[in-house]
Design a protein around this motif. Sequence first.
Motif, PDB file in Angstrom:
ATOM      1  N   GLU A  65      -7.559   4.078   9.097  1.00 53.33           N
ATOM      2  CA  GLU A  65      -7.509   5.549   9.088  1.00 53.33           C
ATOM      3  C   GLU A  65      -6.117   6.075   9.464  1.00 53.33           C
ATOM      4  O   GLU A  65      -5.890   7.280   9.480  1.00 53.33           O
ATOM      5  N   VAL A  66      -5.215   5.145   9.799  1.00 52.01           N
ATOM      6  CA  VAL A  66      -3.850   5.516  10.204  1.00 52.01           C
ATOM      7  C   VAL A  66      -2.929   5.347   8.998  1.00 52.01           C
ATOM      8  O   VAL A  66      -2.849   4.256   8.421  1.00 52.01           O
ATOM      9  N   SER A  94       0.814  -1.218   0.000  1.00 52.27           N
ATOM     10  CA  SER A  94       0.000   0.000   0.000  1.00 52.27           C
ATOM     11  C   SER A  94       0.846   1.266   0.000  1.00 52.27           C
ATOM     12  O   SER A  94       0.402   2.320  -0.448  1.00 52.27           O
ATOM     13  N   GLY A  95       2.054   1.183   0.525  1.00 47.87           N
ATOM     14  CA  GLY A  95       2.862   2.399   0.715  1.00 47.87           C
ATOM     15  C   GLY A  95       2.328   3.254   1.853  1.00 47.87           C
ATOM     16  O   GLY A  95       2.827   4.356   2.110  1.00 47.87           O
ATOM     17  N   LEU A  96       1.315   2.786   2.540  1.00 51.15           N
ATOM     18  CA  LEU A  96       0.666   3.594   3.587  1.00 51.15           C
ATOM     19  C   LEU A  96       0.950   3.064   4.976  1.00 51.15           C
ATOM     20  O   LEU A  96       0.480   3.612   5.968  1.00 51.15           O
ATOM     21  N   GLY A  97       1.721   1.967   5.036  1.00 50.20           N
ATOM     22  CA  GLY A  97       2.085   1.426   6.344  1.00 50.20           C
ATOM     23  C   GLY A  97       1.639  -0.015   6.499  1.00 50.20           C
ATOM     24  O   GLY A  97       0.577  -0.406   6.006  1.00 50.20           O
ATOM     25  N   TYR A  98       2.482  -0.806   7.170  1.00 50.36           N
ATOM     26  CA  TYR A  98       2.122  -2.209   7.440  1.00 50.36           C
ATOM     27  C   TYR A  98       1.043  -2.257   8.515  1.00 50.36           C
ATOM     28  O   TYR A  98       1.031  -1.426   9.447  1.00 50.36           O
ATOM     29  N   ASP A  99       0.182  -3.268   8.406  1.00 47.48           N
ATOM     30  CA  ASP A  99      -0.909  -3.415   9.393  1.00 47.48           C
ATOM     31  C   ASP A  99      -0.361  -3.553  10.812  1.00 47.48           C
ATOM     32  O   ASP A  99      -0.977  -3.061  11.759  1.00 47.48           O
ATOM     33  N   PHE A 100       0.812  -4.236  10.956  1.00 46.57           N
ATOM     34  CA  PHE A 100       1.321  -4.450  12.318  1.00 46.57           C
ATOM     35  C   PHE A 100       1.555  -3.119  13.030  1.00 46.57           C
ATOM     36  O   PHE A 100       1.372  -3.015  14.236  1.00 46.57           O
ATOM     37  N   LEU A 101       1.935  -2.064  12.282  1.00 39.59           N
ATOM     38  CA  LEU A 101       2.164  -0.756  12.911  1.00 39.59           C
ATOM     39  C   LEU A 101       0.861   0.043  13.029  1.00 39.59           C
ATOM     40  O   LEU A 101       0.584   0.668  14.051  1.00 39.59           O
ATOM     41  N   ARG A 102       0.054  -0.017  11.984  1.00 43.33           N
ATOM     42  CA  ARG A 102      -1.202   0.753  12.011  1.00 43.33           C
ATOM     43  C   ARG A 102      -2.102   0.261  13.154  1.00 43.33           C
ATOM     44  O   ARG A 102      -2.772   1.054  13.816  1.00 43.33           O
ATOM     45  N   ASP A 103      -2.082  -1.049  13.392  1.00 48.48           N
ATOM     46  CA  ASP A 103      -2.891  -1.600  14.500  1.00 48.48           C
ATOM     47  C   ASP A 103      -2.397  -1.067  15.847  1.00 48.48           C
ATOM     48  O   ASP A 103      -3.177  -0.749  16.740  1.00 48.48           O
ATOM     49  N   ARG A 104      -1.073  -0.985  15.982  1.00 45.69           N
ATOM     50  CA  ARG A 104      -0.503  -0.488  17.250  1.00 45.69           C
ATOM     51  C   ARG A 104      -0.900   0.965  17.498  1.00 45.69           C
ATOM     52  O   ARG A 104      -1.185   1.364  18.618  1.00 45.69           O
ATOM     53  N   ASP A 112      -4.429   1.145  18.607  1.00 43.86           N
ATOM     54  CA  ASP A 112      -4.520   0.784  20.038  1.00 43.86           C
ATOM     55  C   ASP A 112      -4.067   1.937  20.940  1.00 43.86           C
ATOM     56  O   ASP A 112      -4.650   2.185  21.987  1.00 43.86           O
ATOM     57  N   TYR A 113      -3.011   2.631  20.504  1.00 48.44           N
ATOM     58  CA  TYR A 113      -2.453   3.748  21.295  1.00 48.44           C
ATOM     59  C   TYR A 113      -3.537   4.797  21.563  1.00 48.44           C
ATOM     60  O   TYR A 113      -3.628   5.364  22.650  1.00 48.44           O
ATOM     61  N   TYR A 114      -4.370   5.053  20.554  1.00 52.57           N
ATOM     62  CA  TYR A 114      -5.424   6.067  20.702  1.00 52.57           C
ATOM     63  C   TYR A 114      -6.457   5.695  21.755  1.00 52.57           C
ATOM     64  O   TYR A 114      -7.119   6.562  22.315  1.00 52.57           O
ATOM     65  N   LYS A 115      -6.609   4.380  22.000  1.00 55.97           N
ATOM     66  CA  LYS A 115      -7.633   3.964  22.971  1.00 55.97           C
ATOM     67  C   LYS A 115      -7.351   4.567  24.340  1.00 55.97           C
ATOM     68  O   LYS A 115      -8.276   4.840  25.107  1.00 55.97           O
ATOM     69  N   ALA A 116      -6.055   4.791  24.662  1.00 55.20           N
ATOM     70  CA  ALA A 116      -5.697   5.362  25.968  1.00 55.20           C
ATOM     71  C   ALA A 116      -6.299   6.756  26.159  1.00 55.20           C
ATOM     72  O   ALA A 116      -6.489   7.212  27.284  1.00 55.20           O
ATOM     73  N   PHE A 117      -6.593   7.477  25.060  1.00 56.60           N
ATOM     74  CA  PHE A 117      -7.223   8.806  25.197  1.00 56.60           C
ATOM     75  C   PHE A 117      -8.737   8.698  25.025  1.00 56.60           C
ATOM     76  O   PHE A 117      -9.430   9.700  24.858  1.00 56.60           O
ATOM     77  N   GLY A 118      -9.227   7.473  24.944  1.00 57.37           N
ATOM     78  CA  GLY A 118     -10.663   7.287  24.744  1.00 57.37           C
ATOM     79  C   GLY A 118     -11.076   7.600  23.311  1.00 57.37           C
ATOM     80  O   GLY A 118     -12.227   7.945  23.040  1.00 57.37           O
TER      81      GLY A 118
END
Length: 401
Positions: A101-102, A75-85, A88-94
């Motif tokens: 979308e990443v 995709s050139g837009l990022g591997y799923d393994f990083l986009r998923d992380r 998840d990081y955003y969940k900490a801010f609710g």
Amino acid sequence: MANLNENFLKLKKNYLFVEIGQRVKAYAAANPDKNIIRMGIGDVTLPLPAAVVAAFEKAVREQGVKETFRGYEDSGLGYDFLRDRVSDYYKAFGVSVDSSEVLISDGAKSDCGNFGDIFSPDNTVLVSDPVYPVYVDSNIMGGRTIITADSNRENGFRALPNNDIHADIIYLCSPNNPTGSVYTKDELKLWVDYANNRKSVIVFDAAYEAFISEPDLPRSIFQIDGARTCAVEICSLSKTAGFTGTRCGYTVIPKELNLYTSSNEAVNLGDTWRRRQGSKFNGVSYPVQRAAEAVFSDEGQAEVKANLDYYKTNAKIITDTLDELNVSYTGGKNSPYIWFTSKRFPDSWALFDKLLNDVSVVGTPGSGFGKNGEGWFRLTAFSTNEKTAEAMKRIRETIQL
Ligand code: MLT
């Protein structure tokens, strides 16, 4: 004959940090015995966290083995393994952000600078003044009209929207570069409403979100109701995980965000940006994305927290000194930047020269960020603890601010 994009003639001769670099280089050449302390450009001094280095090395070795080698990322837009992380990081801010979308980038500066490609040259851009120069320069290059919202001591360097003035694209940076100020949720809501009422887009630069210490302050614009229909958010691993020389960041584009044609037809903004990236960007390297993935592991996050605490110690050393000297400032508490004003040096470049020549300390003159920066000066908390303490000692003993 190849003609120049004459918008380039409207730029300042040098990018701010290039200008500073040249002055410091000349000073260093003329004063080889001086121990220069650099607190100008926001470049970090702590190395990559150990968890990041281990993941980086492993991925580089994989690239040297036929079975695990990877060429272009599809995709050139990022591997799923990083986009998923990141999701998840955003969940900490609710905040709920779907992995799709990443979009992984080679850092916040590239995306901030390139985003203008998808907007009409007829759009009006609003930036606050003082401002990170990339938003201004990239829109000058694109030939857009730029208007400014005054950010000053009176409004706590947190400019708010004026509903009588129209802007199609709004750049906001919170925690702010250069002033270190942070918008509250209520203040950001005013910007979100302003943008939604006009079908405008906010480009929200959240590169310094991890420096926020006060829990009530927003770390993402997506904590604000309505932001998904008007904002993109640009983030960076540079300052938190030491990626200034490794290059990785991410941009979040909500699925429901649209741009409009001149006949008022909605066109999806994320699809347009993906189309742009497809032609102009081949993605971030596999080892760097694996290194970035490790930033979000438990071990990586613990190391990032230790780095942030280290830089916050520097910020405290700086603000304690300014308190002692009775100098007014903003920033430092929720930001790596300390923005102060000096009664004796109303000319920011004069203070830059004074600090460089008299105590070999490099900062950034506020006027380099816009007219409202005149009389102000920025120091970063990214040096070492020892050098920060030494710089403040030299200033305290030698310079009458
Ligand atoms: C700054 O010093 O303002 C920033 O570090 C520059 C950047 O990150 O591009």
